[in-house]
Design an enzyme around this catalytic site. Structure first.
Site, short mmCIF file in Angstrom:
data_model
loop_
_atom_site.label_atom_id
_atom_site.label_comp_id
_atom_site.label_asym_id
_atom_site.label_seq_id
_atom_site.Cartn_x
_atom_site.Cartn_y
_atom_site.Cartn_z
N ASN A 1 -5.07 6.39 4.52
CA ASN A 1 -4.37 4.94 4.05
C ASN A 1 -3.28 5.63 4.42
OD1 ASN A 1 -6.72 3.66 3.16
ND2 ASN A 1 -6.15 5.08 0.50
N ASP B 1 -4.95 5.97 -4.51
CA ASP B 1 -5.56 7.13 -3.49
C ASP B 1 -5.27 7.29 -1.87
OD1 ASP B 1 -8.25 7.03 -2.11
OD2 ASP B 1 -8.27 5.54 -1.75
N LYS C 1 -4.09 9.41 0.85
CA LYS C 1 -5.13 10.65 1.68
C LYS C 1 -4.92 10.29 3.43
CE LYS C 1 -8.91 6.60 1.37
NZ LYS C 1 -10.21 6.64 1.34
N PRO C 2 -5.35 10.47 4.44
CA PRO C 2 -5.17 10.03 5.87
C PRO C 2 -5.78 8.99 6.46
CG PRO C 2 -5.88 12.56 5.47
CD PRO C 2 -6.02 11.97 4.24
N GLU D 1 1.27 -7.37 6.67
CA GLU D 1 2.36 -7.04 8.15
C GLU D 1 1.22 -6.26 9.23
OE1 GLU D 1 5.20 -3.65 8.80
OE2 GLU D 1 5.08 -3.85 7.20
N TYR D 2 1.35 -6.30 10.11
CA TYR D 2 0.61 -6.06 11.24
C TYR D 2 1.12 -4.61 12.45
CZ TYR D 2 -2.16 -5.39 15.86
OH TYR D 2 -2.63 -4.12 17.53
N VAL E 1 -11.16 -6.11 9.16
CA VAL E 1 -9.62 -6.06 8.94
C VAL E 1 -9.49 -7.04 10.35
CG1 VAL E 1 -7.64 -5.04 9.35
CG2 VAL E 1 -8.29 -4.07 7.41
N ASP F 1 -3.47 0.28 2.17
CA ASP F 1 -4.75 0.19 0.70
C ASP F 1 -4.23 0.56 -0.36
OD1 ASP F 1 -6.73 -0.36 -0.36
OD2 ASP F 1 -7.72 1.31 1.14
N MET G 1 -17.14 -1.84 2.92
CA MET G 1 -17.45 -3.52 1.78
C MET G 1 -16.29 -4.26 2.10
SD MET G 1 -14.91 -1.89 -0.89
CE MET G 1 -13.98 -3.11 -2.12
#
Length: 419
Positions: free
Chosen positions: A115, A110, A112-113, A69-70, A4, A128, A1
């Site tokens: 994220n 949410d 989880k690994p 932020e990168y 990046v 996220d 969806m």
């Protein structure tokens, strides 16, 4: 969806990450746009060194874009072979960021690994916040779709309860569990509905490779949300595990003892009892007289032989420590349990030993907070180095996972003695 991009902020002369949602005019486009706006609004409220910052939300050719932020990094999901203490250090960083989010009224929903981002120097950042929920927001999805990833959901959320800070704690535990064991606590299933049913049931597979992280992990993954630590407490216990200090999850509260109801006596019985006591007292007065010389005589004046008055034996000394065994999480072929050791004296207990008998077919496969030996069904546990001393009124915890060949989960009686 979405996709990046690595981009350049020309005004501030810095690299940024731009998350572009690829909406195509479908029915969910409006919802996706609202989700991007919500993520920007929520993540923009949070400033923490272990959370990816969101700088702005813009629109490009009709597509919503988040400017973030990168962070030169890789997903935690791609990091394999991490040791329990390394993972505990990562978990402590994530717990710190999530605790700050909870303090700001934000639930991630949410964790989880995928994220979690990890830099080469081991810095961890949560990202996220697309399905996050902040106080005052309306529902996360207009269609009422369950938010979050099924394999990492807390059991109560899979059963339909609203996600909150306690479910974030469980999801953090599930994330660490998956990185150690190779899959989430309830396994994997291509059928999301079947997996949700499994999660809702709350029967997880026990951790086998967690080492000194086992106790903290089982506490985060407690099936009862009220028995889990807060996220701030999770940060503390994960930091302790990262330092090599094992942590035992607190035992459930000891059940209140039900005392038998007091016997009720009739008024006649009470009067009869008092009369009988009076007669006994009178018999003693009549039967024993003291002469003028101080010699004890019988009622007819004859001297009585000297006798020693028997004294009752002193009551046994109360034990310096007591212990209670309680069963926590369970699974088909075993369970997790904890023993609470309490100092009942008014002085420090400077060493202790526990003994109990395990049911037939039950065997401890992992123990923390003490040193154990098991000979058949006989178990002996002595204190660890860090919990050797227990102050008056304080307690220590011993945690364990147990293999069981049957479905019985009865708690044995544990005896404690000071060493």
């Amino acid at each position: 969806m979405g996709i990046v991009w690595l981009a350049r902020d020309q005004r501030l002369d810095r690299d940024v990450a731009v998350k572009q949602l690829l909406i195509d005019g479908s029915a969910w486009a409006q919802e996706a746009t609202a989700r991007a706006m919500r993520e920007g609004r929520i993540a923009g409220r949070l400033r923490h060194p272990n959370a990816i910052a969101v700088y702005d939300v813009v629109e490009h050719q009709g597509w919503p874009c988040l400017v973030m932020e990168y962070l030169p990094s890789e997903s935690l999901a791609n990091r394999v072979g991490l040791r329990p203490r390394q993972l505990a250090a990562i978990g402590a960083q994530l717990a710190s960021a999530l605790a700050a989010a909870h303090e700001a009224g934000i639930v991630h929903r949410d964790v989880k690994p995928d994220n979690v981002l990890i830099t080469p120097d081991g810095t961890a950042k949560i990202t996220d916040f697309g399905v996050s929920r902040a106080k005052g927001d309306t529902s996360v999805t207009a269609t009422g779709i369950l938010a979050g990833t099924p394999a990492y959901l807390a059991p109560e959320v899979a059963r339909g309860a609203e996600a909150d800070s306690r479910s974030d704690v469980f999801s953090l535990g599930a994330t660490l569990y998956a990185m150690l064991e190779g899959e989430p606590p309830f396994g994997v299933d291509g059928n999301a509905i079947a997996l949700l049913h499994k999660v809702a049931k709350g029967t997880m597979n026990p951790p086998r490779r967690a080492g000194e992280l086992t106790g903290a992990l089982l506490w985060l993954l407690h099936r009862d949300p009220t028995a889990r630590p807060t996220m701030a407490q999770a940060e503390e216990i994960l930091a302790a595990a990262a330092d090599g200090r094992s942590v035992a999850p607190p035992s459930p509260k000891t059940p209140t003892l039900m005392l038998p109801a007091p016997r009720r006596f009739s008024r006649r019985a009470v009067v009869a009892g008092v009369s009988a006591a009076a007669l006994v007292a009178a018999g003693i007065v009549v039967g024993v007289l003291v002469s003028d010389s101080g010699e004890t005589t019988g009622s007819l004046g004859t001297p009585l032989p000297a006798t020693s008055v028997p004294t009752s034996a002193p009551p046994p000394a109360a034990p310096a420590c007591t212990a209670a065994f309680a069963v926590g999480n369970t699974w088909p072929d075993g369970y997790e349990a904890a023993v609470t050791v309490r100092n009942e004296s008014d002085q420090d207990v400077t060493g202790w030993e526990l003994t109990w008998t395990m049911p037939e077919g039950h065997e401890i496969n992992n123990l923390w907070g003490g040193k154990d030996t098991q000979d058949g069904t006989s178990v002996t546990v002595t204190n660890d180095d860090y919990n050797v001393t227990i102050a008056p009124g304080a307690s220590a915890e011993v945690g364990m996972t147990v293999d069981a060949s049957d479905e019985s989960r009865n708690a044995p009686t544990v005896e404690c003695r000071e060493q």
